[in-house]
Every structure is written in C-alpha cells, then in structure tokens.
Design a protein around this motif. Sequence first.
Motif, PDB file in Angstrom:
ATOM      1  N   PHE A   5       0.832  -1.199   0.000  1.00 40.22           N
ATOM      2  CA  PHE A   5       0.000   0.000   0.000  1.00 40.22           C
ATOM      3  C   PHE A   5       0.868   1.251   0.000  1.00 40.22           C
ATOM      4  CE2 PHE A   5      -1.978   3.250   2.805  1.00 40.22           C
ATOM      5  CZ  PHE A   5      -3.024   3.626   1.979  1.00 40.22           C
ATOM      6  N   LEU A   6       1.934   1.237   0.785  1.00 37.30           N
ATOM      7  CA  LEU A   6       2.764   2.419   0.990  1.00 37.30           C
ATOM      8  C   LEU A   6       4.235   2.081   0.833  1.00 37.30           C
ATOM      9  CD1 LEU A   6       2.750   5.439   1.930  1.00 37.30           C
ATOM     10  CD2 LEU A   6       3.027   4.573   4.264  1.00 37.30           C
ATOM     11  N   SER A   7       4.943   2.891   0.047  1.00 38.95           N
ATOM     12  CA  SER A   7       6.402   2.800  -0.057  1.00 38.95           C
ATOM     13  C   SER A   7       6.995   4.036   0.614  1.00 38.95           C
ATOM     14  CB  SER A   7       6.851   2.747  -1.519  1.00 38.95           C
ATOM     15  OG  SER A   7       6.373   1.586  -2.165  1.00 38.95           O
ATOM     16  N   VAL A   8       7.855   3.818   1.587  1.00 44.04           N
ATOM     17  CA  VAL A   8       8.508   4.922   2.286  1.00 44.04           C
ATOM     18  C   VAL A   8       9.922   5.049   1.737  1.00 44.04           C
ATOM     19  CG1 VAL A   8       9.198   5.859   4.525  1.00 44.04           C
ATOM     20  CG2 VAL A   8       7.120   4.467   4.333  1.00 44.04           C
ATOM     21  N   LEU A  29       5.711   1.540  13.043  1.00 41.48           N
ATOM     22  CA  LEU A  29       4.328   1.992  13.174  1.00 41.48           C
ATOM     23  C   LEU A  29       3.611   2.054  11.831  1.00 41.48           C
ATOM     24  CD1 LEU A  29       4.973   5.010  15.595  1.00 41.48           C
ATOM     25  CD2 LEU A  29       4.175   2.720  16.226  1.00 41.48           C
ATOM     26  N   LEU A  30       4.320   1.811  10.752  1.00 42.23           N
ATOM     27  CA  LEU A  30       3.729   1.915   9.423  1.00 42.23           C
ATOM     28  C   LEU A  30       2.616   0.894   9.226  1.00 42.23           C
ATOM     29  CD1 LEU A  30       7.019   2.276   7.340  1.00 42.23           C
ATOM     30  CD2 LEU A  30       5.339   4.088   7.783  1.00 42.23           C
ATOM     31  N   PRO A  31       1.705   1.163   8.277  1.00 40.67           N
ATOM     32  CA  PRO A  31       0.674   0.166   7.963  1.00 40.67           C
ATOM     33  C   PRO A  31       1.308  -1.176   7.603  1.00 40.67           C
ATOM     34  CG  PRO A  31       0.205   2.232   6.855  1.00 40.67           C
ATOM     35  CD  PRO A  31       1.562   2.380   7.459  1.00 40.67           C
ATOM     36  N   GLN A  32       0.580  -2.238   7.835  1.00 41.01           N
ATOM     37  CA  GLN A  32       1.121  -3.580   7.668  1.00 41.01           C
ATOM     38  C   GLN A  32       1.674  -3.809   6.259  1.00 41.01           C
ATOM     39  OE1 GLN A  32      -1.687  -6.669   8.524  1.00 41.01           O
ATOM     40  NE2 GLN A  32      -0.211  -8.328   8.245  1.00 41.01           N
ATOM     41  N   HIS A  33       0.956  -3.373   5.251  1.00 38.36           N
ATOM     42  CA  HIS A  33       1.406  -3.610   3.868  1.00 38.36           C
ATOM     43  C   HIS A  33       2.192  -2.398   3.377  1.00 38.36           C
ATOM     44  CE1 HIS A  33      -0.909  -7.276   3.708  1.00 38.36           C
ATOM     45  NE2 HIS A  33      -1.996  -6.624   4.079  1.00 38.36           N
ATOM     46  N   ALA A  72      17.426  14.988  -4.690  1.00 41.16           N
ATOM     47  CA  ALA A  72      16.469  14.800  -5.779  1.00 41.16           C
ATOM     48  C   ALA A  72      16.749  13.490  -6.525  1.00 41.16           C
ATOM     49  CB  ALA A  72      16.525  15.983  -6.742  1.00 41.16           C
ATOM     50  N   LYS A  73      18.022  13.244  -6.857  1.00 41.75           N
ATOM     51  CA  LYS A  73      18.372  12.023  -7.575  1.00 41.75           C
ATOM     52  C   LYS A  73      18.066  10.786  -6.739  1.00 41.75           C
ATOM     53  CE  LYS A  73      22.008  14.164 -10.356  1.00 41.75           C
ATOM     54  NZ  LYS A  73      23.454  14.195 -10.685  1.00 41.75           N
ATOM     55  N   GLN A  74      18.345  10.871  -5.454  1.00 40.23           N
ATOM     56  CA  GLN A  74      18.113   9.714  -4.589  1.00 40.23           C
ATOM     57  C   GLN A  74      16.619   9.441  -4.416  1.00 40.23           C
ATOM     58  OE1 GLN A  74      21.472  11.322  -1.825  1.00 40.23           O
ATOM     59  NE2 GLN A  74      21.039   9.258  -1.119  1.00 40.23           N
ATOM     60  N   MET A  75      15.828  10.496  -4.236  1.00 38.97           N
ATOM     61  CA  MET A  75      14.384  10.284  -4.075  1.00 38.97           C
ATOM     62  C   MET A  75      13.753   9.777  -5.363  1.00 38.97           C
ATOM     63  SD  MET A  75      13.102  13.247  -1.419  1.00 38.97           S
ATOM     64  CE  MET A  75      13.606  14.639  -2.424  1.00 38.97           C
ATOM     65  N   ASN A  76      14.210  10.268  -6.498  1.00 42.72           N
ATOM     66  CA  ASN A  76      13.689   9.759  -7.774  1.00 42.72           C
ATOM     67  C   ASN A  76      14.054   8.294  -7.971  1.00 42.72           C
ATOM     68  OD1 ASN A  76      12.489  12.183  -8.502  1.00 42.72           O
ATOM     69  ND2 ASN A  76      14.219  12.880  -9.734  1.00 42.72           N
ATOM     70  N   ALA A  77      15.261   7.925  -7.566  1.00 39.56           N
ATOM     71  CA  ALA A  77      15.674   6.524  -7.677  1.00 39.56           C
ATOM     72  C   ALA A  77      14.823   5.640  -6.779  1.00 39.56           C
ATOM     73  CB  ALA A  77      17.149   6.383  -7.314  1.00 39.56           C
ATOM     74  N   GLY A  78      14.534   6.118  -5.567  1.00 41.54           N
ATOM     75  CA  GLY A  78      13.676   5.355  -4.663  1.00 41.54           C
ATOM     76  C   GLY A  78      12.267   5.215  -5.206  1.00 41.54           C
ATOM     77  N   ALA A  79      11.740   6.307  -5.782  1.00 43.35           N
ATOM     78  CA  ALA A  79      10.390   6.268  -6.349  1.00 43.35           C
ATOM     79  C   ALA A  79      10.318   5.300  -7.523  1.00 43.35           C
ATOM     80  CB  ALA A  79       9.977   7.664  -6.793  1.00 43.35           C
ATOM     81  N   LYS A  80      11.380   5.248  -8.306  1.00 46.70           N
ATOM     82  CA  LYS A  80      11.412   4.332  -9.450  1.00 46.70           C
ATOM     83  C   LYS A  80      11.359   2.877  -8.988  1.00 46.70           C
ATOM     84  CE  LYS A  80      14.082   3.291 -13.628  1.00 46.70           C
ATOM     85  NZ  LYS A  80      15.304   3.642 -14.421  1.00 46.70           N
ATOM     86  N   GLN A  81      11.984   2.590  -7.868  1.00 51.07           N
ATOM     87  CA  GLN A  81      12.013   1.219  -7.358  1.00 51.07           C
ATOM     88  C   GLN A  81      10.753   0.872  -6.568  1.00 51.07           C
ATOM     89  OE1 GLN A  81      15.833  -0.210  -6.019  1.00 51.07           O
ATOM     90  NE2 GLN A  81      14.934  -1.198  -4.225  1.00 51.07           N
ATOM     91  N   ALA A  82      10.016   1.891  -6.116  1.00 49.00           N
ATOM     92  CA  ALA A  82       8.861   1.668  -5.241  1.00 49.00           C
ATOM     93  C   ALA A  82       7.773   0.866  -5.938  1.00 49.00           C
ATOM     94  CB  ALA A  82       8.309   3.011  -4.775  1.00 49.00           C
ATOM     95  N   ALA A  83       7.192  -0.059  -5.208  1.00 47.63           N
ATOM     96  CA  ALA A  83       6.087  -0.868  -5.728  1.00 47.63           C
ATOM     97  C   ALA A  83       4.750  -0.459  -5.132  1.00 47.63           C
ATOM     98  CB  ALA A  83       6.342  -2.349  -5.433  1.00 47.63           C
ATOM     99  N   GLY A  84       4.774   0.442  -4.150  1.00 46.49           N
ATOM    100  CA  GLY A  84       3.555   0.818  -3.454  1.00 46.49           C
ATOM    101  C   GLY A  84       2.641   1.716  -4.268  1.00 46.49           C
ATOM    102  N   GLY A 106      -5.840   7.751   6.936  1.00 45.87           N
ATOM    103  CA  GLY A 106      -7.228   8.161   6.768  1.00 45.87           C
ATOM    104  C   GLY A 106      -7.388   9.214   5.682  1.00 45.87           C
ATOM    105  N   ASN A 107      -6.464  10.171   5.651  1.00 48.54           N
ATOM    106  CA  ASN A 107      -6.495  11.188   4.605  1.00 48.54           C
ATOM    107  C   ASN A 107      -6.293  10.582   3.220  1.00 48.54           C
ATOM    108  OD1 ASN A 107      -6.909  13.175   6.489  1.00 48.54           O
ATOM    109  ND2 ASN A 107      -4.826  14.001   6.418  1.00 48.54           N
ATOM    110  N   LEU A 108      -5.407   9.600   3.134  1.00 51.24           N
ATOM    111  CA  LEU A 108      -5.171   8.937   1.850  1.00 51.24           C
ATOM    112  C   LEU A 108      -6.431   8.237   1.349  1.00 51.24           C
ATOM    113  CD1 LEU A 108      -1.647   7.255   2.151  1.00 51.24           C
ATOM    114  CD2 LEU A 108      -2.318   9.102   0.619  1.00 51.24           C
ATOM    115  N   ARG A 109      -7.143   7.593   2.250  1.00 49.31           N
ATOM    116  CA  ARG A 109      -8.360   6.884   1.859  1.00 49.31           C
ATOM    117  C   ARG A 109      -9.413   7.860   1.325  1.00 49.31           C
ATOM    118  NH1 ARG A 109      -6.556   1.647   1.661  1.00 49.31           N
ATOM    119  NH2 ARG A 109      -5.861   0.881   3.694  1.00 49.31           N
TER     120      ARG A 109
END
Length: 236
Positions: A5-8, A29-33, A72-84, A106-109
Amino acid sequence: MPDPFLSVVIPVGPEESEITRGLIDDLHLLPQHSEIIFVGCDEKSQAGLKRSTTDRIKAYSVQWAYAEPGRAKQMNAGAKQAAGQYIWFLHIDSRFSPKLIDTLVGNLRCYPERLHYCLLAFMDDGPSSMEMNSLGANLRSLCLGVPFGDQGLLISKQLFAEVGGYPETAPYGEDHLFVWYARQHGIRLKCCRSRLLTSARKYKRKGWLPLTLLYQKLWIKQAWPEFIRLLKKRYF
C-alpha cells in the motif's frame, strides 16, 4: 503477494553514518502492507548501514537503492524502485507518532488524488527559538500552500510520475519546486493535522538567525517565478 500500500523512501546522504534507533522504532508503526526503501549514494561505504537496517527492521520489506549524491536524484531513484500505490518521502532525521500514521492513512483513503504533507515540529536538539520556525512553516504551508520536504510529502506513484519527479538540476529546494509542479498540474494539497518531528541540529551548528534568514530568502526567490507560472496556467 499483493503490491504494498505504501512505499517509504528515505534518502541517506554521504555524511550519514547511522540510522537512529528512534526512526527505526517509528518505522514499525507503518501500515502492515508497507515497504521501506533507503536510498544511499555509495554502496561500498554504506554497506554497514544496509546490513543494520535489514537486521533491525523485521516486520516490513526493506530495500536499498543507490543513486548519485543529491536528494532529488536519490528520491527519484527510490520512487522508481517503489512498488507501493503511494510514496511517502521522509528525511532520515524524521520522527512520527501512531496518531500521525492513523491520520495520514485516513487522509489517503478520503483524498487519494492529493499531495499530502504533515504539520512540522522541531526536536529539542537545537536553539530555543525553533518554535518560531515551526509556526512559520505551518502558516506558510496552510495559508500559502507551500510545504517543504521535511513535512513528509506523500503522493500516489501515478501522480508522482505525471508531475515528473523531483528536479535533479535544481541547485536547492527540489522538494519546494516539486510542490509547485504538482500544483501547476492541478493537484491539490491535503494537510495531515499531526506533527512530524525533524531535527534542528543544523540551526545550532550554523546559527539560528543566519540560517533562518537564508532559508527565507532562498524559498521566496525560488517561489516567485513558480507562482507566476501557476497563475498563467489557471487564468490564461
């Protein structure tokens, strides 16, 4: 297994020698998935950090990605790998509470199509004047619609791609610019009314007044042309 559900995504700079126990505890504390992606900039020198995070976080999928130094480069690389479905960009010195996670999810939902951020508070590791900075940051984000990266930007992976990611050539303020780009794409903001903690050590090290004045000068200088572009997109 279903996609998380969420990629941090947490960038780890070249000067970072450890990931604090406080952040590790909070990540549980993150959501289970959920999945956690640390993005380093030197695989060889940060091998120890990779081992320790994998050993200390057992409840979630923990991955490491690598990119050239630069948030910026590191966050973009992480986002590219994210499956959430959603991506939450956190600084390595962030701390958060169970209440924040509950409010954010709750806000995301309710508002999946928005760019989410948190109210900001500083830890007690800096000057006593930091309460003024947190007040200013929260007024700036709530009244002007300009949150910064230390407020934990969170957005769907689809919308992140549509915006185009963080600008890797910007000399500073890549998170600030990303917020403007999102708004220029018609994406609305949603505030999580819980406080995300961040460290104030750099203010203690560099001086509260000089650093505060510098940051005000830089963000206003960067914001003005983006504000004009936003007006043109909306009204012309």
